[in-house]
Scaffold this motif. Sequence first.
Motif, PDB file in Angstrom:
ATOM      1  N   ILE A  53       0.839  -1.213   0.000  1.00  0.00           N
ATOM      2  CA  ILE A  53       0.000   0.000   0.000  1.00  0.00           C
ATOM      3  C   ILE A  53       0.873   1.262   0.000  1.00  0.00           C
ATOM      4  O   ILE A  53       0.534   2.276  -0.622  1.00  0.00           O
ATOM      5  CB  ILE A  53      -0.978  -0.022   1.204  1.00  0.00           C
ATOM      6  N   LEU A  54       2.024   1.146   0.674  1.00  0.00           N
ATOM      7  CA  LEU A  54       2.951   2.287   0.723  1.00  0.00           C
ATOM      8  C   LEU A  54       3.572   2.525  -0.664  1.00  0.00           C
ATOM      9  O   LEU A  54       3.657   3.673  -1.135  1.00  0.00           O
ATOM     10  CB  LEU A  54       4.052   1.987   1.749  1.00  0.00           C
ATOM     11  N   TRP A  55       3.958   1.441  -1.322  1.00  0.00           N
ATOM     12  CA  TRP A  55       4.586   1.570  -2.651  1.00  0.00           C
ATOM     13  C   TRP A  55       3.588   2.059  -3.693  1.00  0.00           C
ATOM     14  O   TRP A  55       3.927   2.837  -4.576  1.00  0.00           O
ATOM     15  CB  TRP A  55       5.204   0.233  -3.090  1.00  0.00           C
ATOM     16  N   SER A  56       2.371   1.604  -3.554  1.00  0.00           N
ATOM     17  CA  SER A  56       1.332   2.046  -4.493  1.00  0.00           C
ATOM     18  C   SER A  56       1.103   3.558  -4.332  1.00  0.00           C
ATOM     19  O   SER A  56       1.007   4.301  -5.317  1.00  0.00           O
ATOM     20  CB  SER A  56       0.061   1.242  -4.199  1.00  0.00           C
ATOM     21  N   ALA A  57       1.053   3.999  -3.056  1.00  0.00           N
ATOM     22  CA  ALA A  57       0.850   5.436  -2.800  1.00  0.00           C
ATOM     23  C   ALA A  57       2.058   6.245  -3.277  1.00  0.00           C
ATOM     24  O   ALA A  57       1.915   7.330  -3.856  1.00  0.00           O
ATOM     25  CB  ALA A  57       0.619   5.662  -1.313  1.00  0.00           C
ATOM     26  N   LEU A  58       3.248   5.668  -3.054  1.00  0.00           N
ATOM     27  CA  LEU A  58       4.474   6.358  -3.477  1.00  0.00           C
ATOM     28  C   LEU A  58       4.501   6.520  -5.007  1.00  0.00           C
ATOM     29  O   LEU A  58       4.792   7.612  -5.530  1.00  0.00           O
ATOM     30  CB  LEU A  58       5.698   5.569  -3.011  1.00  0.00           C
ATOM     31  N   THR A  59       4.167   5.445  -5.714  1.00  0.00           N
ATOM     32  CA  THR A  59       4.159   5.503  -7.180  1.00  0.00           C
ATOM     33  C   THR A  59       3.186   6.572  -7.667  1.00  0.00           C
ATOM     34  O   THR A  59       3.495   7.361  -8.571  1.00  0.00           O
ATOM     35  CB  THR A  59       3.740   4.128  -7.746  1.00  0.00           C
ATOM     36  N   LEU A 105      -0.286   8.390   4.561  1.00  0.00           N
ATOM     37  CA  LEU A 105       0.290   8.742   5.867  1.00  0.00           C
ATOM     38  C   LEU A 105      -0.821   9.066   6.867  1.00  0.00           C
ATOM     39  O   LEU A 105      -0.808   8.611   8.016  1.00  0.00           O
ATOM     40  CB  LEU A 105       1.244   9.929   5.687  1.00  0.00           C
ATOM     41  N   LEU A 106      -1.791   9.826   6.405  1.00  0.00           N
ATOM     42  CA  LEU A 106      -2.919  10.193   7.265  1.00  0.00           C
ATOM     43  C   LEU A 106      -3.686   8.932   7.683  1.00  0.00           C
ATOM     44  O   LEU A 106      -4.068   8.796   8.848  1.00  0.00           O
ATOM     45  CB  LEU A 106      -3.833  11.163   6.508  1.00  0.00           C
ATOM     46  N   SER A 107      -3.876   8.018   6.735  1.00  0.00           N
ATOM     47  CA  SER A 107      -4.607   6.780   7.028  1.00  0.00           C
ATOM     48  C   SER A 107      -3.867   5.952   8.076  1.00  0.00           C
ATOM     49  O   SER A 107      -4.472   5.452   9.020  1.00  0.00           O
ATOM     50  CB  SER A 107      -4.757   5.926   5.763  1.00  0.00           C
ATOM     51  N   ALA A 117       6.315   8.961   6.220  1.00  0.00           N
ATOM     52  CA  ALA A 117       6.838  10.308   6.482  1.00  0.00           C
ATOM     53  C   ALA A 117       8.279  10.438   5.984  1.00  0.00           C
ATOM     54  O   ALA A 117       8.660  11.472   5.413  1.00  0.00           O
ATOM     55  CB  ALA A 117       6.765  10.611   7.972  1.00  0.00           C
ATOM     56  N   LEU A 118       9.068   9.361   6.178  1.00  0.00           N
ATOM     57  CA  LEU A 118      10.456   9.389   5.688  1.00  0.00           C
ATOM     58  C   LEU A 118      10.484   9.491   4.162  1.00  0.00           C
ATOM     59  O   LEU A 118      11.266  10.261   3.587  1.00  0.00           O
ATOM     60  CB  LEU A 118      11.189   8.119   6.114  1.00  0.00           C
ATOM     61  N   LEU A 119       9.629   8.724   3.521  1.00  0.00           N
ATOM     62  CA  LEU A 119       9.569   8.763   2.048  1.00  0.00           C
ATOM     63  C   LEU A 119       9.134  10.147   1.554  1.00  0.00           C
ATOM     64  O   LEU A 119       9.553  10.600   0.491  1.00  0.00           O
ATOM     65  CB  LEU A 119       8.601   7.700   1.517  1.00  0.00           C
ATOM     66  N   LEU A 120       8.298  10.793   2.355  1.00  0.00           N
ATOM     67  CA  LEU A 120       7.865  12.152   1.969  1.00  0.00           C
ATOM     68  C   LEU A 120       8.991  13.163   2.142  1.00  0.00           C
ATOM     69  O   LEU A 120       9.048  14.168   1.444  1.00  0.00           O
ATOM     70  CB  LEU A 120       6.680  12.584   2.831  1.00  0.00           C
ATOM     71  N   THR A 121       9.886  12.885   3.075  1.00  0.00           N
ATOM     72  CA  THR A 121      10.934  13.853   3.409  1.00  0.00           C
ATOM     73  C   THR A 121      12.138  13.770   2.472  1.00  0.00           C
ATOM     74  O   THR A 121      12.715  14.801   2.109  1.00  0.00           O
ATOM     75  CB  THR A 121      11.420  13.613   4.865  1.00  0.00           C
ATOM     76  N   ILE A 122      12.487  12.538   2.099  1.00  0.00           N
ATOM     77  CA  ILE A 122      13.750  12.355   1.368  1.00  0.00           C
ATOM     78  C   ILE A 122      13.767  13.038  -0.012  1.00  0.00           C
ATOM     79  O   ILE A 122      14.714  13.782  -0.321  1.00  0.00           O
ATOM     80  CB  ILE A 122      14.096  10.851   1.262  1.00  0.00           C
ATOM     81  N   PRO A 123      12.745  12.841  -0.883  1.00  0.00           N
ATOM     82  CA  PRO A 123      12.834  13.458  -2.223  1.00  0.00           C
ATOM     83  C   PRO A 123      13.001  14.977  -2.211  1.00  0.00           C
ATOM     84  O   PRO A 123      13.833  15.502  -2.963  1.00  0.00           O
ATOM     85  CB  PRO A 123      11.526  13.041  -2.900  1.00  0.00           C
ATOM     86  N   PRO A 124      12.268  15.720  -1.349  1.00  0.00           N
ATOM     87  CA  PRO A 124      12.513  17.174  -1.355  1.00  0.00           C
ATOM     88  C   PRO A 124      13.954  17.527  -0.983  1.00  0.00           C
ATOM     89  O   PRO A 124      14.536  18.447  -1.551  1.00  0.00           O
ATOM     90  CB  PRO A 124      11.540  17.703  -0.298  1.00  0.00           C
ATOM     91  N   ALA A 125      14.517  16.757  -0.038  1.00  0.00           N
ATOM     92  CA  ALA A 125      15.908  17.026   0.361  1.00  0.00           C
ATOM     93  C   ALA A 125      16.850  16.773  -0.812  1.00  0.00           C
ATOM     94  O   ALA A 125      17.763  17.562  -1.080  1.00  0.00           O
ATOM     95  CB  ALA A 125      16.283  16.150   1.547  1.00  0.00           C
ATOM     96  N   LEU A 126      16.595  15.663  -1.535  1.00  0.00           N
ATOM     97  CA  LEU A 126      17.431  15.358  -2.707  1.00  0.00           C
ATOM     98  C   LEU A 126      17.259  16.433  -3.778  1.00  0.00           C
ATOM     99  O   LEU A 126      18.234  16.889  -4.399  1.00  0.00           O
ATOM    100  CB  LEU A 126      17.043  13.990  -3.283  1.00  0.00           C
TER     101      LEU A 126
END
Lengths: 272, 370
Positions: free
Chosen positions: A68-74, A231-233, A247-256
Amino acid sequence: MSMQRDAMASGRVVAPWHVFLLVALGVVSLGPVLLLVLRAAAASWLYPDLLPSRGATGSTLGAFATPILWSALTRSVLLAVATAVVATLLGFVAGRGLVRAPRGLRELATGAAFLPVVAPPIALGVGIQVLAIRAGVGGSLVGVLIAHVIPAAGYLTLYFLGVLSAYDRSMEDEARTLGATAWQTFLRVTVPALRARWLEALVLGALVSWGQLALTLLVGGGAVQTLPVALLSFTRAGDDRLAAAAALLLTIPPALAFGVVQRGARRTGASA
Amino acid sequence: MIPPGEAPGLVLHDVSVRFGTRVGLVGVSLAVGRGERVVLLGPSGEGKTTLLRAIAGLDELVAGHVRVGGRDVSRDLPESRGVVYLHQRPSMFPHLSVVDNVGFPMEVRGIPRLQARERAMVLLERVQLAPLATRSALALSGGQQHRVAIARALAADPVALLLDEPFNALDPALRADVRDSVVESLGVAGGPSVLMVTHDVDEAAALGDRIAVLLGGRIVQDAPPAVTLSRPATHAVARFLGVPNCVAGTSDGRGTFTCALGQFACDLPAGRAMLVARADAMRAASAIGVADDRNDASPASQITATVEALQHRVGGTTLRVRLENAGSGDPLPLTVVAGIGALPTPGDVVSLDILRDRVHVVAADPASHV
C-alpha cells in the motif's frame, strides 16, 4: 573543538555561542528525521520507553515493503512529475506573456496568479472540488492532477515572471536576425539558456504536488491514495511504524531535489 | 554616395518609427551600397537603436519601406530579411562553444553541422580566434566576444549588417584594436552593407565611408567624414559635432558674410548666419606681447587675441583665446591651434591666422542666441 580548530586554522574565530547555535539547529532539523528512522525500523516502541524496545522483525526494511505504501508512493511520484511538467509549461507561457503585457494587465494577471498561492489549500480545494465533480473528474487521478496544477502553475507563473523580467532578450533578437525562426530560437536559445531555471521550476512544481494533502483529499475523495493521504490513514489507524516510513519517504525526495538544484546553481554560477 | 549602376544593399525610404509611445523618427531616407559603411551619428535618445531594430524587423515600422538587396522586406519576419543586427554588448549563446556560436546561423538554415563548423573555422581564422574555437563563448574577453559576434554575423551571409554602438562597452585602450579588427573583417569585396550607429564623433569618422547625422528625428547631413566634420550643414550639426568656434555674423545676401573675424564668402540669403570653424582653421601665429601692452604691439590690420589657457590633449595642444574687440562688446572666446615655435603662455597676446578654406558659413540656428 575540532570545528574551532579548523576555524582558527583558516584564520576565523568561532564564538562558543556560534557552536551552540549550530548544534541546536542540527538537533531541531535532524532530530525529527532521526526519530522517524528509528520508528520506521523498530517493530515496537511503547510509551514510556526512551528507545525502541524491540528491533525490526524480519527485514529491517519491512515497513517500506508494504504494498500500500509503494502504491501510494508511485502515485505521488506520477502526480508530482506530471504536475511539474504541466505547471512549468503553463508558468513559462504565462510568465512570458505577462512580461510583455501592458502594466495594468500584468498587475491584474499577477494578482490572479497569486490567489491560488496565498489561498489556504483547504479553501481552494472546496472550490476546485465543485468544479471537478461537475466536470466529471472528481475522485479521479486526473481531477487530483488538475487540482495540484492550479497552485503549482500560480507559483511558477510568478517564478517565471521574475526570471523573465531579468532575462536579457537581446540573445533571442540576435538569433532571429541570424536566421532562426521563432520556434528554433525558443528551442536552440531560450530553452538551453534557461536550463538551470527549468530545473528549479520543475523541482518547485513537483514539491507543490508532493506534499499536497487537502486538495488531494477533497478532489480525490479518498479514492486517490497518495503518500500524504496514506500517511494520514496510517496515523488514524494507529500504525506508527508505517506512518513513520511514509513520512520518511515524503521527506527524502525534497531534500534530494534541493541538493540537485543547489548543485545545478553552482555549476551554472547562478545563486540558489 | 552609391556609385551609379551599383545596386544598393540597404535602402530606407521615408521610414518612420515609434520611439516609446511617440513617433520618434519621421521620413528617414538613406541608402547604403554593398560593402559600404555608413555611420548614423546622433545624440543619445534620438532613436538610433529603434531605427536599427525596425530595419531588422524587431520593432514595427510606422511608415515607409525598407529594401534589402533590391527586395522590399518591410513586412518580412526578422529571419528572412537578410539583415543581421548586433547589439551594443555581444550576445553570445552561453551554452555553445565559440565555433558553435559562429556555426549557429548556418545550422538553423539546415547546413549540416560538420560543414557549418568548417565554414565557422574559416571565419574564426579571419578574426584571429581559431585557437579559441572549442572554448565556451562566455570564457572570452569583451573584445574577443565582439570579434566572435562579427564572425557569427558574417556566417549568416547578410546583405546588410546593423551595428548598434558596437564598441561602446569596451575600454578605450581596447576599443581601437577591436575597431580595426572589425573593419578588417568587414572590408572584403562584395561584403555586406554596414549601417552603424554611434554618438561618438571620432568613432564615426574612423569607421564610416559616410556619416549621416541624425538630429531632431531627421537626417540633417549625409556626407563623407571629411565633409561632415569640416563643413557641417547647420549650426546644430556643428554644435553636436563639438566644433569649438561658432561666430555669429550677417550675410548680405550677395555672397559676403561679415563677423568679428572679418569678411568671408558665403552663398546664404541675407540675414543672420554663423561662421563655424574647427580649432585647426585658426592658428595662433606668434606671441606679440602681453595683454597689458597689446594695443601698442598689434598692427591694426591683424586679428589679435589674448591667450586664456592651454589645453593639452593626446592629439596636440590647443589654445583657449579671447578676442577682445569682437564688436558686440563681449569678448569672443575661440579655440585655436598653436603655430610653430614656442608655446605662448596665458596672458600673451597672439596674432591669429585664419585658414579661409577651412571655415564654413551656415545659416544661424533659429534657437541660437549667440
